[in-house]
Design an enzyme around this catalytic site. Structure first.
Site, short mmCIF file in Angstrom:
data_model
loop_
_atom_site.label_atom_id
_atom_site.label_comp_id
_atom_site.label_asym_id
_atom_site.label_seq_id
_atom_site.Cartn_x
_atom_site.Cartn_y
_atom_site.Cartn_z
N ASN A 18 0.80 -1.23 0.00
CA ASN A 18 0.00 0.00 0.00
C ASN A 18 0.83 1.27 0.00
O ASN A 18 0.51 2.23 -0.70
CB ASN A 18 -0.93 -0.01 1.22
N ASP B 110 -0.14 -9.72 3.38
CA ASP B 110 -1.40 -9.36 4.06
C ASP B 110 -2.61 -9.38 3.13
O ASP B 110 -3.75 -9.36 3.59
CB ASP B 110 -1.28 -7.98 4.70
N GLN C 239 6.48 -16.12 8.43
CA GLN C 239 5.46 -16.11 7.37
C GLN C 239 5.95 -15.42 6.10
O GLN C 239 5.40 -15.64 5.02
CB GLN C 239 4.20 -15.40 7.86
N ARG C 240 6.95 -14.58 6.23
CA ARG C 240 7.45 -13.82 5.08
C ARG C 240 8.57 -14.52 4.34
O ARG C 240 8.86 -14.19 3.20
CB ARG C 240 8.00 -12.47 5.57
#
Length: 336
Positions: free
Chosen positions: A109, A133, A263-264
């Protein structure tokens, strides 16, 4: 044509696959010259960039992270900055001096907002949405999300056996500051009994009641999946707060696990590799067709694009009537 490419914001699986998709299409199909910009927008400020050649693209498809490096530099930030026009001016001068005909920005974003401002300043920009996300508005999915959900689901699967063996409540915290997409998808896929999202309010009495009700039905353990961004008092982490409150409400032994940056990292799933490749190729096609100021998007299974002006500043959140939530409720899952 000569194009520059950069990656900005947090890392996630699939970035390198996207870079590969952009560069191979540019080099092989369109005959473009591609330059890699180091560390996101910081590279444009510091002049850190170099040509990308064919040998550098080998081995990128399954490689996590980003070989270009990344940063959270926000050149248009004005708060607390003495000369807010200095960084944008340097970036525009760098783009002009390097002779870039277009700039490809891969990011979430914040990157979409920065790229939109560059577009407004006259730069030929194409963006590709990137975030685990899945909260970038305008695209059904972002690459990196499927990989993160797979990692979180595997962790939940493993906690089931521990929770069952010790007859405990296990609370697992996954990423998601404002959007609960990872918590929803991994929680449902992993058989979570309680799933808490930032978009939905929760009541600890409801959560405690759901756990006690499970015990009455012969279920001697429970799995609670929480997004890191749920509202918690006293600045506590989500998993810690929920675990403490569950013990207080029910008296059951409760343990928390925070997945964090796991998670990344690592290799992207096959789905994310293909999505990243498709998005990268489409970005190059837009450049070749002279369609700038656009973000590549996945819409209904097709790769398309939307104007950056429609994307910047918006966040895609989980709707309370999402079909996974509705189905979960019908199956007795507690959402708070």
């Amino acid at each position: 044509m000569k194009i520059g490419i950069l990656t900005s914001g947090g890392d996630c699986p699939g970035i390198n696959a996207t870079i590969r998709g952009v560069c191979k299409s540019a080099l092989y199909h369109y005959g473009m010259e591609v330059w890699g910009i180091q560390a996101g927008f910081l590279g444009l400020l510091n002049g850190e960039m170099a040509p990308i050649t064919d040998p550098q693209l080998s081995g990128l498809l399954n490689l996590g992270g980003t070989f270009l490096g990344t940063s959270r530099e926000k050149p248009f930030k004005k708060k607390g900055v003495q000369d807010p026009d200095k960084k944008p001016r340097i970036i525009l001068d760098t783009i002009e001096r390097c002779g870039f005909d277009a700039l490809v920005c891969i990011g979430g974003n914040g990157t979409q907002k920065t790229a939109n401002k560059l577009a407004q300043a006259g730069v030929n920009v194409i963006t590709i949405p990137k975030t685990i996300d899945n909260d970038v508005w305008g695209t059904d999915l972002t690459f990196g999300f499927d990989s993160a959900v797979s990692i979180a689901t595997d962790a939940i699967d493993r906690l089931h056996s521990t929770a069952s063996a010790h007859r405990r409540v296990m609370v697992i915290e996954v990423m998601g500051h404002k959007a609960g997409w990872i918590a929803l998808y991994s929680g449902m896929a992993g058989g979570g009994d309680i799933i808490l999202l930032p978009e939905l309010p929760y009541d600890m009495r409801n959560i405690g009641g759901a756990i006690i009700d499970r015990l009455k039905r012969g279920k001697n353990y429970s799995i609670v999946v929480v997004a890191e961004g749920i509202k918690c008092p006293d600045g506590k982490r989500a998993a810690q707060y929920i675990a403490e409150e569950i013990e207080y409400e029910t008296g059951f032994e409760t343990r928390e696990t925070v997945l964090g940056y796991i998670q990344r990292g690592g290799s992207p799933t096959a789905f994310d590799r293909n999505l990243a490749t498709r998005m990268g190729g489409y970005a190059t096609q837009l450049i070749a067709e002279g369609k700038f100021g656009e973000m590549v998007a996945l819409r209904g299974g097709d790769i398309t694009s939307l104007p950056l002006a429609e994307i910047a500043g918006k966040t895609k959140l989980v709707d309370e009537h999402h079909d996974l939530i509705e189905q979960g409720r019908r199956m007795g899952i507690c959402f708070g």
